[in-house]
Design a protein around this motif. Structure first.
Motif, PDB file in Angstrom:
ATOM      1  N   VAL A  74       2.143  48.858  56.303  1.00 54.79           N
ATOM      2  CA  VAL A  74       2.817  49.739  55.343  1.00 54.79           C
ATOM      3  C   VAL A  74       3.995  49.033  54.682  1.00 54.79           C
ATOM      4  CG1 VAL A  74       4.060  51.924  55.062  1.00 54.79           C
ATOM      5  CG2 VAL A  74       2.092  51.798  56.598  1.00 54.79           C
ATOM      6  N   GLU A  75       4.798  48.340  55.473  1.00 51.22           N
ATOM      7  CA  GLU A  75       6.010  47.710  54.940  1.00 51.22           C
ATOM      8  C   GLU A  75       5.695  46.677  53.861  1.00 51.22           C
ATOM      9  OE1 GLU A  75       8.820  46.196  57.699  1.00 51.22           O
ATOM     10  OE2 GLU A  75       9.166  48.132  58.656  1.00 51.22           O
ATOM     11  N   SER A  76       4.630  45.893  54.058  1.00 51.20           N
ATOM     12  CA  SER A  76       4.329  44.856  53.067  1.00 51.20           C
ATOM     13  C   SER A  76       3.885  45.485  51.748  1.00 51.20           C
ATOM     14  CB  SER A  76       3.277  43.883  53.597  1.00 51.20           C
ATOM     15  OG  SER A  76       1.986  44.420  53.500  1.00 51.20           O
ATOM     16  N   PHE A  77       3.099  46.571  51.799  1.00 55.00           N
ATOM     17  CA  PHE A  77       2.696  47.245  50.564  1.00 55.00           C
ATOM     18  C   PHE A  77       3.911  47.852  49.855  1.00 55.00           C
ATOM     19  CE2 PHE A  77      -1.606  46.934  52.218  1.00 55.00           C
ATOM     20  CZ  PHE A  77      -2.329  46.734  51.054  1.00 55.00           C
ATOM     21  N   GLU A  78       4.781  48.475  50.633  1.00 52.06           N
ATOM     22  CA  GLU A  78       5.952  49.104  50.000  1.00 52.06           C
ATOM     23  C   GLU A  78       6.892  48.054  49.409  1.00 52.06           C
ATOM     24  OE1 GLU A  78       9.541  52.191  51.095  1.00 52.06           O
ATOM     25  OE2 GLU A  78       7.589  52.445  52.055  1.00 52.06           O
ATOM     26  N   GLU A  79       7.020  46.927  50.100  1.00 55.78           N
ATOM     27  CA  GLU A  79       7.886  45.854  49.586  1.00 55.78           C
ATOM     28  C   GLU A  79       7.381  45.363  48.224  1.00 55.78           C
ATOM     29  OE1 GLU A  79       8.861  42.068  48.366  1.00 55.78           O
ATOM     30  OE2 GLU A  79       7.033  42.170  49.592  1.00 55.78           O
ATOM     31  N   ILE A  80       6.071  45.160  48.125  1.00 56.94           N
ATOM     32  CA  ILE A  80       5.488  44.721  46.841  1.00 56.94           C
ATOM     33  C   ILE A  80       5.712  45.790  45.778  1.00 56.94           C
ATOM     34  CG2 ILE A  80       3.335  44.139  45.641  1.00 56.94           C
ATOM     35  CD1 ILE A  80       2.327  43.007  48.350  1.00 56.94           C
ATOM     36  N   ALA A  81       5.513  47.070  46.164  1.00 53.95           N
ATOM     37  CA  ALA A  81       5.618  48.175  45.201  1.00 53.95           C
ATOM     38  C   ALA A  81       7.038  48.362  44.671  1.00 53.95           C
ATOM     39  CB  ALA A  81       5.132  49.476  45.846  1.00 53.95           C
ATOM     40  N   ARG A  82       8.040  47.840  45.373  1.00 52.56           N
ATOM     41  CA  ARG A  82       9.427  47.970  44.916  1.00 52.56           C
ATOM     42  C   ARG A  82       9.890  46.786  44.062  1.00 52.56           C
ATOM     43  NH1 ARG A  82      12.330  52.088  47.197  1.00 52.56           N
ATOM     44  NH2 ARG A  82      11.413  53.119  49.023  1.00 52.56           N
ATOM     45  N   ARG A  83       9.058  45.754  43.942  1.00 51.05           N
ATOM     46  CA  ARG A  83       9.461  44.594  43.143  1.00 51.05           C
ATOM     47  C   ARG A  83       9.536  44.984  41.661  1.00 51.05           C
ATOM     48  NH1 ARG A  83       5.229  40.098  45.508  1.00 51.05           N
ATOM     49  NH2 ARG A  83       5.871  40.223  47.703  1.00 51.05           N
ATOM     50  N   PRO A  84      10.605  44.591  40.985  1.00 52.11           N
ATOM     51  CA  PRO A  84      10.749  44.968  39.566  1.00 52.11           C
ATOM     52  C   PRO A  84       9.575  44.507  38.702  1.00 52.11           C
ATOM     53  CG  PRO A  84      12.817  44.077  40.424  1.00 52.11           C
ATOM     54  CD  PRO A  84      11.807  43.894  41.500  1.00 52.11           C
ATOM     55  N   GLU A  85       9.048  43.307  38.984  1.00 53.02           N
ATOM     56  CA  GLU A  85       7.958  42.806  38.132  1.00 53.02           C
ATOM     57  C   GLU A  85       6.664  43.611  38.342  1.00 53.02           C
ATOM     58  OE1 GLU A  85       7.899  40.025  41.814  1.00 53.02           O
ATOM     59  OE2 GLU A  85       9.376  41.159  40.620  1.00 53.02           O
ATOM     60  N   VAL A  86       6.481  44.163  39.548  1.00 51.23           N
ATOM     61  CA  VAL A  86       5.287  44.975  39.813  1.00 51.23           C
ATOM     62  C   VAL A  86       5.439  46.348  39.150  1.00 51.23           C
ATOM     63  CG1 VAL A  86       3.898  46.070  41.640  1.00 51.23           C
ATOM     64  CG2 VAL A  86       4.733  43.720  41.936  1.00 51.23           C
ATOM     65  N   ILE A  87       6.644  46.905  39.208  1.00 52.02           N
ATOM     66  CA  ILE A  87       6.914  48.179  38.534  1.00 52.02           C
ATOM     67  C   ILE A  87       6.720  48.019  37.024  1.00 52.02           C
ATOM     68  CG2 ILE A  87       8.731  49.871  38.006  1.00 52.02           C
ATOM     69  CD1 ILE A  87       9.842  49.253  40.877  1.00 52.02           C
ATOM     70  N   GLU A  88       7.176  46.888  36.490  1.00 53.93           N
ATOM     71  CA  GLU A  88       6.989  46.617  35.055  1.00 53.93           C
ATOM     72  C   GLU A  88       5.509  46.457  34.716  1.00 53.93           C
ATOM     73  OE1 GLU A  88       7.167  45.738  31.088  1.00 53.93           O
ATOM     74  OE2 GLU A  88       8.620  46.781  32.370  1.00 53.93           O
ATOM     75  N   ARG A  89       4.758  45.800  35.613  1.00 53.29           N
ATOM     76  CA  ARG A  89       3.318  45.628  35.388  1.00 53.29           C
ATOM     77  C   ARG A  89       2.607  46.985  35.368  1.00 53.29           C
ATOM     78  NH1 ARG A  89      -0.771  44.328  32.809  1.00 53.29           N
ATOM     79  NH2 ARG A  89      -2.705  44.096  33.974  1.00 53.29           N
ATOM     80  N   ALA A  90       3.033  47.907  36.233  1.00 56.43           N
ATOM     81  CA  ALA A  90       2.448  49.262  36.237  1.00 56.43           C
ATOM     82  C   ALA A  90       2.699  49.952  34.894  1.00 56.43           C
ATOM     83  CB  ALA A  90       3.040  50.080  37.382  1.00 56.43           C
ATOM     84  N   ARG A  91       3.897  49.765  34.355  1.00 58.54           N
ATOM     85  CA  ARG A  91       4.211  50.363  33.056  1.00 58.54           C
ATOM     86  C   ARG A  91       3.335  49.753  31.959  1.00 58.54           C
ATOM     87  NH1 ARG A  91       6.353  49.519  28.620  1.00 58.54           N
ATOM     88  NH2 ARG A  91       6.768  47.328  29.115  1.00 58.54           N
ATOM     89  N   GLN A  92       3.132  48.436  32.068  1.00 55.30           N
ATOM     90  CA  GLN A  92       2.310  47.731  31.080  1.00 55.30           C
ATOM     91  C   GLN A  92       0.849  48.210  31.138  1.00 55.30           C
ATOM     92  OE1 GLN A  92       3.411  45.173  28.868  1.00 55.30           O
ATOM     93  NE2 GLN A  92       1.393  45.545  27.967  1.00 55.30           N
ATOM     94  N   ILE A  93       0.350  48.451  32.351  1.00 57.85           N
ATOM     95  CA  ILE A  93      -1.027  48.945  32.506  1.00 57.85           C
ATOM     96  C   ILE A  93      -1.186  50.280  31.785  1.00 57.85           C
ATOM     97  CG2 ILE A  93      -2.665  49.924  34.205  1.00 57.85           C
ATOM     98  CD1 ILE A  93      -1.659  47.685  36.151  1.00 57.85           C
TER      99      ILE A  93
END
Length: 473
Positions: free
Chosen positions: A245-264
């Protein structure tokens, strides 16, 4: 390597090694760790217990010496291309897989496949017996190696042996179709602890043991004759697997991943609702059922492509097996028809993606998706459902989950559906689209609490604690 002549106190046995062979541009080869929860769960245990991992390196007709990678000692088991065809693609995936998944696709019963399955299981058992220290613990994984526990017990009665079945175990009325039903059950009963995903799977196994052998059973214990006039106790019960769980949540909190979700979302035309399915392309996953339900919602104008887009990631799977080739054709025909009928230039009805993605991209998709669709017809667990929940640190999003996936036992705050009930799936989709923010947050908080409580480390710890207790006894 261990100082005890290459012998190890803890041995994991699985069909595949936890690494993939990578051939560089200059022809040199290296080993890269495979993504997956099992490696994550067992790596700390392997390090602490001086562990070895026995498995096939993933390429046929390749002989590889034992080697070290990621602080693990890896013991390759070689398979010929013919063995891969008969043991893996044949008996494992064209006999056992459909049989254990409620005969959604007809199993094929070929004696030559069975003979190769036996031979390969013997090879895995020998390799495990050779690297295990006196009184070591050996943990065998999954349906490809169901004969290994009894073979190991015959070779090395000093070992403590665990087995975990990652897929469902069928009711006796289905299991009894297998011509080699006694041999498989005897193979499993060689273990001290047999783990299943759900209590119902364990109950099905108890039923098979009673019907086939008449052994005494009192859940979670089976009394198996030891050949010397006494009995040994085998524990068979549910240990539902989970994720890191922790590794998935850590990735999900990265700014570049949040930005990628917005881009999708932007690339999909910023629809009000994005629905997401993420599956191996497999007939057990109910992909066709969810496409049918979504298509009917489009046809009766309950939703429009301007407002709702379905993203379906279907990663390639067992592409040499006939049933999988047919499934791919059916899914792609359906997607093509729906897109032809309902897409506009700026708004696709379905974004269909037939390839796998790195974990960061998957997490971005989970963050972008308002509704996660898990409509498996039968599934041991379905970790995608748990991954989606782990990534939603914003406490938003709705999980639609098949009651026939093992995850449904734990994730009761999802919208549970019967995937065979197309009207029920449609109602759940509309309920998810229209669900108020407060209800979405309440449900997601409860789901996240549940997934955090039972992560993959707890899964492996609980199983191994049970195995140690049985071993000491």
């Amino acid at each position: 390597m261990s100082q005890r002549e290459g012998r190890f106190d803890f041995v994991v046995v699985s069909n595949r090694l936890p690494v993939d062979r990578v051939i560089e541009a200059d022809g040199t080869t290296s080993w890269q760790r495979s993504p997956g929860g099992l490696v994550t769960a067992l790596e700390p245990v392997m390090r602490a217990a001086d562990g070895a991992w026995v498995g096939w390196p993933g390429k046929p007709d390749v002989e590889v010496e034992p080697f070290e990678a990621d602080d693990m000692h890896l013991v390759p088991v070689a398979l010929t291309s013919g063995e891969v065809e008969r043991y893996y693609e044949g008996f494992s995936n064209d006999t056992l897989w459909p049989l254990y998944h409620d005969v959604i696709s007809p199993p094929a019963y070929h004696r030559e496949w069975w003979e190769t399955y036996k031979e390969v299981n013997e090879r895995f058992a020998r390799a495990s017996a050779e690297v295990a220290a006196p009184n070591a613990t050996v943990w065998v994984q999954d349906y490809q190696l169901q004969l290994v526990p009894a073979l190991l017990r015959a070779m090395r009665p000093d070992l403590t042996i665990g087995f975990f079945n990652h897929i469902p175990f069928p009711p006796y009325g289905i299991y009894s179709q297998l011509p080699w039903r006694r041999a498989i059950a005897e193979g499993l009963l060689g273990a001290d602890v047999i783990g299943f995903q759900r209590s119902s799977d364990a109950a099905n196994f108890f039923s098979a043991v009673r019907r086939l052998f008449g052994y005494g059973t009192r859940s979670p214990e089976i009394r198996v004759p030891d050949g010397a006039g006494g009995h040994r106790s085998v524990i068979a019960k549910a240990f539902p697997i989970s994720i890191d769980v922790e590794s998935f949540e850590e990735i999900a909190r990265r700014p570049e991943v949040i930005e990628r979700a917005r881009q999708i979302r932007q690339d999909l035309g910023n629809p009000t609702t994005i629905m997401l399915g993420v599956d191996r392309l497999d007939y057990t996953k109910g992909i066709g059922h969810r496409l049918k339900a979504f298509g009917e919602l489009l046809r009766d104008r309950s939703v429009s492509t301007e407002d709702v887009t379905l993203v379906q990631v279907a990663s390639p799977s067992r592409e040499r097996v006939e049933a999988y080739m047919q499934l791919r054709d059916e899914i792609e025909l359906t997607v093509g028809r729906l897109n032809g009928d309902f897409s506009t230039i700026s708004h696709p009805a379905i974004a269909y993606l037939h390839h796998g993605y790195p974990r960061e991209e998957m997490v971005a998709l989970y963050l972008a998706a308002d509704v996660m669709l898990v409509t498996a017809l039968r599934d041991g667990m379905n970790l995608v459902a748990k991954e989606y929940v782990a990534c939603r640190h914003d406490e938003d999003g709705v999980l639609i989950l098949s009651e026939f996936a093992g995850a449904a036992d734990e994730l009761r705050n999802a919208l549970l559906v019967n995937p065979h009930d197309i009207e029920g799936i449609k109602e759940a989709m509309l309920q998810a689209i229209e669900m108020p923010k407060r209800e979405r947050s309440t449900r997601m908080r409860a789901l996240r609490r549940r997934v955090r409580e039972n992560d993959v480390a707890r899964w492996s710890q609980t199983f191994l604690d049970t195995l140690r207790h049985v071993g000491h006894r």
